[in-house]
Design a protein around this motif. Sequence first.
Motif, PDB file in Angstrom:
ATOM      1  N   ILE A 168      14.666  10.318   0.353  1.00 25.75           N
ATOM      2  CA  ILE A 168      13.856  10.114  -0.849  1.00 25.75           C
ATOM      3  C   ILE A 168      12.475   9.603  -0.467  1.00 25.75           C
ATOM      4  O   ILE A 168      12.339   8.666   0.318  1.00 25.75           O
ATOM      5  CB  ILE A 168      14.520   9.066  -1.781  1.00 25.75           C
ATOM      6  N   GLU A 169      11.470  10.231  -1.049  1.00 26.39           N
ATOM      7  CA  GLU A 169      10.095   9.763  -0.851  1.00 26.39           C
ATOM      8  C   GLU A 169       9.890   8.515  -1.689  1.00 26.39           C
ATOM      9  O   GLU A 169      10.303   8.468  -2.842  1.00 26.39           O
ATOM     10  CB  GLU A 169       9.106  10.812  -1.374  1.00 26.39           C
ATOM     11  N   TYR A 170       9.257   7.512  -1.092  1.00 26.61           N
ATOM     12  CA  TYR A 170       9.001   6.307  -1.871  1.00 26.61           C
ATOM     13  C   TYR A 170       7.760   5.602  -1.353  1.00 26.61           C
ATOM     14  O   TYR A 170       7.302   5.867  -0.233  1.00 26.61           O
ATOM     15  CB  TYR A 170      10.204   5.349  -1.809  1.00 26.61           C
ATOM     16  N   GLU A 171       7.253   4.712  -2.177  1.00 34.18           N
ATOM     17  CA  GLU A 171       6.102   3.917  -1.782  1.00 34.18           C
ATOM     18  C   GLU A 171       6.595   2.511  -1.473  1.00 34.18           C
ATOM     19  O   GLU A 171       7.342   1.927  -2.254  1.00 34.18           O
ATOM     20  CB  GLU A 171       5.108   3.874  -2.945  1.00 34.18           C
ATOM     21  N   LYS A 172       6.193   1.989  -0.329  1.00 37.64           N
ATOM     22  CA  LYS A 172       6.590   0.615  -0.005  1.00 37.64           C
ATOM     23  C   LYS A 172       5.391  -0.281  -0.279  1.00 37.64           C
ATOM     24  O   LYS A 172       4.299  -0.051   0.242  1.00 37.64           O
ATOM     25  CB  LYS A 172       7.004   0.537   1.469  1.00 37.64           C
ATOM     26  N   LYS A 173       5.610  -1.295  -1.106  1.00 40.71           N
ATOM     27  CA  LYS A 173       4.521  -2.240  -1.379  1.00 40.71           C
ATOM     28  C   LYS A 173       4.872  -3.573  -0.721  1.00 40.71           C
ATOM     29  O   LYS A 173       5.931  -4.134  -1.005  1.00 40.71           O
ATOM     30  CB  LYS A 173       4.361  -2.453  -2.877  1.00 40.71           C
ATOM     31  N   GLU A 174       3.997  -4.039   0.118  1.00 41.57           N
ATOM     32  CA  GLU A 174       4.220  -5.308   0.796  1.00 41.57           C
ATOM     33  C   GLU A 174       3.830  -6.438  -0.148  1.00 41.57           C
ATOM     34  O   GLU A 174       2.700  -6.516  -0.611  1.00 41.57           O
ATOM     35  CB  GLU A 174       3.377  -5.355   2.077  1.00 41.57           C
ATOM     36  N   GLU A 175       4.781  -7.303  -0.427  1.00 40.48           N
ATOM     37  CA  GLU A 175       4.548  -8.394  -1.361  1.00 40.48           C
ATOM     38  C   GLU A 175       4.205  -9.662  -0.587  1.00 40.48           C
ATOM     39  O   GLU A 175       4.861  -9.984   0.395  1.00 40.48           O
ATOM     40  CB  GLU A 175       5.834  -8.577  -2.182  1.00 40.48           C
ATOM     41  N   ASP A 176       3.199 -10.377  -1.050  1.00 41.16           N
ATOM     42  CA  ASP A 176       2.877 -11.664  -0.434  1.00 41.16           C
ATOM     43  C   ASP A 176       3.570 -12.735  -1.260  1.00 41.16           C
ATOM     44  O   ASP A 176       3.172 -13.034  -2.385  1.00 41.16           O
ATOM     45  CB  ASP A 176       1.350 -11.867  -0.452  1.00 41.16           C
ATOM     46  N   LEU A 177       4.631 -13.315  -0.681  1.00 42.29           N
ATOM     47  CA  LEU A 177       5.449 -14.226  -1.483  1.00 42.29           C
ATOM     48  C   LEU A 177       4.758 -15.545  -1.801  1.00 42.29           C
ATOM     49  O   LEU A 177       5.206 -16.301  -2.649  1.00 42.29           O
ATOM     50  CB  LEU A 177       6.804 -14.464  -0.799  1.00 42.29           C
ATOM     51  N   ALA A 178       3.658 -15.813  -1.075  1.00 40.91           N
ATOM     52  CA  ALA A 178       2.895 -17.027  -1.373  1.00 40.91           C
ATOM     53  C   ALA A 178       1.923 -16.767  -2.517  1.00 40.91           C
ATOM     54  O   ALA A 178       1.309 -17.680  -3.057  1.00 40.91           O
ATOM     55  CB  ALA A 178       2.133 -17.455  -0.137  1.00 40.91           C
ATOM     56  N   ASN A 179       1.813 -15.493  -2.884  1.00 43.64           N
ATOM     57  CA  ASN A 179       0.823 -15.117  -3.884  1.00 43.64           C
ATOM     58  C   ASN A 179       1.364 -13.893  -4.630  1.00 43.64           C
ATOM     59  O   ASN A 179       0.890 -12.778  -4.455  1.00 43.64           O
ATOM     60  CB  ASN A 179      -0.492 -14.793  -3.137  1.00 43.64           C
ATOM     61  N   LYS A 180       2.396 -14.141  -5.462  1.00 44.76           N
ATOM     62  CA  LYS A 180       3.165 -13.030  -6.025  1.00 44.76           C
ATOM     63  C   LYS A 180       2.342 -12.199  -7.001  1.00 44.76           C
ATOM     64  O   LYS A 180       1.649 -12.742  -7.858  1.00 44.76           O
ATOM     65  CB  LYS A 180       4.420 -13.585  -6.714  1.00 44.76           C
TER      66      LYS A 180
END
Lengths: 220, 224
Positions: free
Chosen positions: A29-41
Amino acid sequence: MAGDKVVVLGTYVSMFSMRAQVALNEKGIEYEKKEEDLANKSPLFLEMNPVHKKIPVLIHNGKPVCESLIIVQYIDEVWHDKNPLLPSDPYQRAQARFWADFVDKKVYDCGRRIWATKGEEKEAAKKEFIGIMKTLEGELGNKPYFGGEDFGYVDVALIPFYCWFHAYENFGNFKTETECPKLVEWAKRCMQRESVSKSLADPHKIYEFVVSLKKKLGIE
Amino acid sequence: MAEEVKLFRTWSSPYALRIVWALKLKGIEYETIFEDLTNKSPSLLQYNPTHGKVPVLVRDGKPVCESLVILEYVDEIWKHNPLLPQDPYEKSMARFWANFGDDKLMKSIWQLFIAHEKDQDVAAVAALENLKIVEEQLKGKKFFQGETIGYLDLAFGWIANLVSILEEIMSLKLVDGERFPHLSSWIQHFIDAPVIRDCWPPRDKMIIKFQVMRENYLAAATPK
């Protein structure tokens, strides 16, 4: 399914994010990965997982699914015609769910205590960790994967921890390969799958991450 | 082919009750084996070597452990009166809320239950917040999944019984009709349901058991 929009909110280091990615990769499956900054949600993140505010979150056509094992099961059920991750037999499925639940209940916590504590507590965590790995090795037996001949649900649940082994081993002063050679063999076998190798973080980067996290948390 | 179904449980375990209700909803005959967890039977240790816990469902000699895993297994083996929704998204929501119930809600209520007086206020905040989240889920619904009892009601079933027992022991009302009208209404519907009604463990026994448990926890964690 054509026209599906799939997004994974996660972090590079999270073994739980990696589960979602491995599952999606297995299904092609094609998908987009978004990197989340947990210190700055991000606002998107807070909107998609208001209850726990944790990653990973899978967003499928705008609808969020949270909790990594729930995400993996969802992926398996939606894209059921390709590379099934759960077995079709209900009893085997129950066993798979049990062992994935075991991984969830035991591995992360224990692994964390290895790098986050010292002295007696660290030693105890290390012994416990080896015990857990031995139990899993016992469950694996002589099978190539936890699911048998085919890579499956329990393999997805556990393999992301492999890239954290280097950190655990460094801080705990042990080698998983010495204690559980068959388990490490299994891990290397999984790493030969592109779905896995593409998803797991570099163990050295994980180690560096833990070093800096310890500094941030003031743990020596 | 007659199946042999056994359920290993204790008289008080809320987790085991989930399976009792599920089997009743499906009309499945089974044998109950009551365990004393201070003196586990060899059978229990054989069927659940990893955790040694109840409930364990054994069907034709093959064990399934962990109550939520067992619920899904029961639903897949006996397909009539389905417990889980068919749609993958709805199913993932049901699983999510069941996890929340166990990981967050039950833990926070338990923390309040075993808290010393000085810690009670803080513990109560967490418990009430989690209860509010569940309250939201019940808006406009008779049961968690709609008009009929399903997986999520069984997963949350402990609220309908255990909470009032803990409240009585603590002399503290958590789930009141004013703050939690939907949850209170759900509790009433749930405990009135014929399948659910006759399965509760004896209340006086539960009160004694949990009172002793609380005393032990408080004594063990006495502040210096």
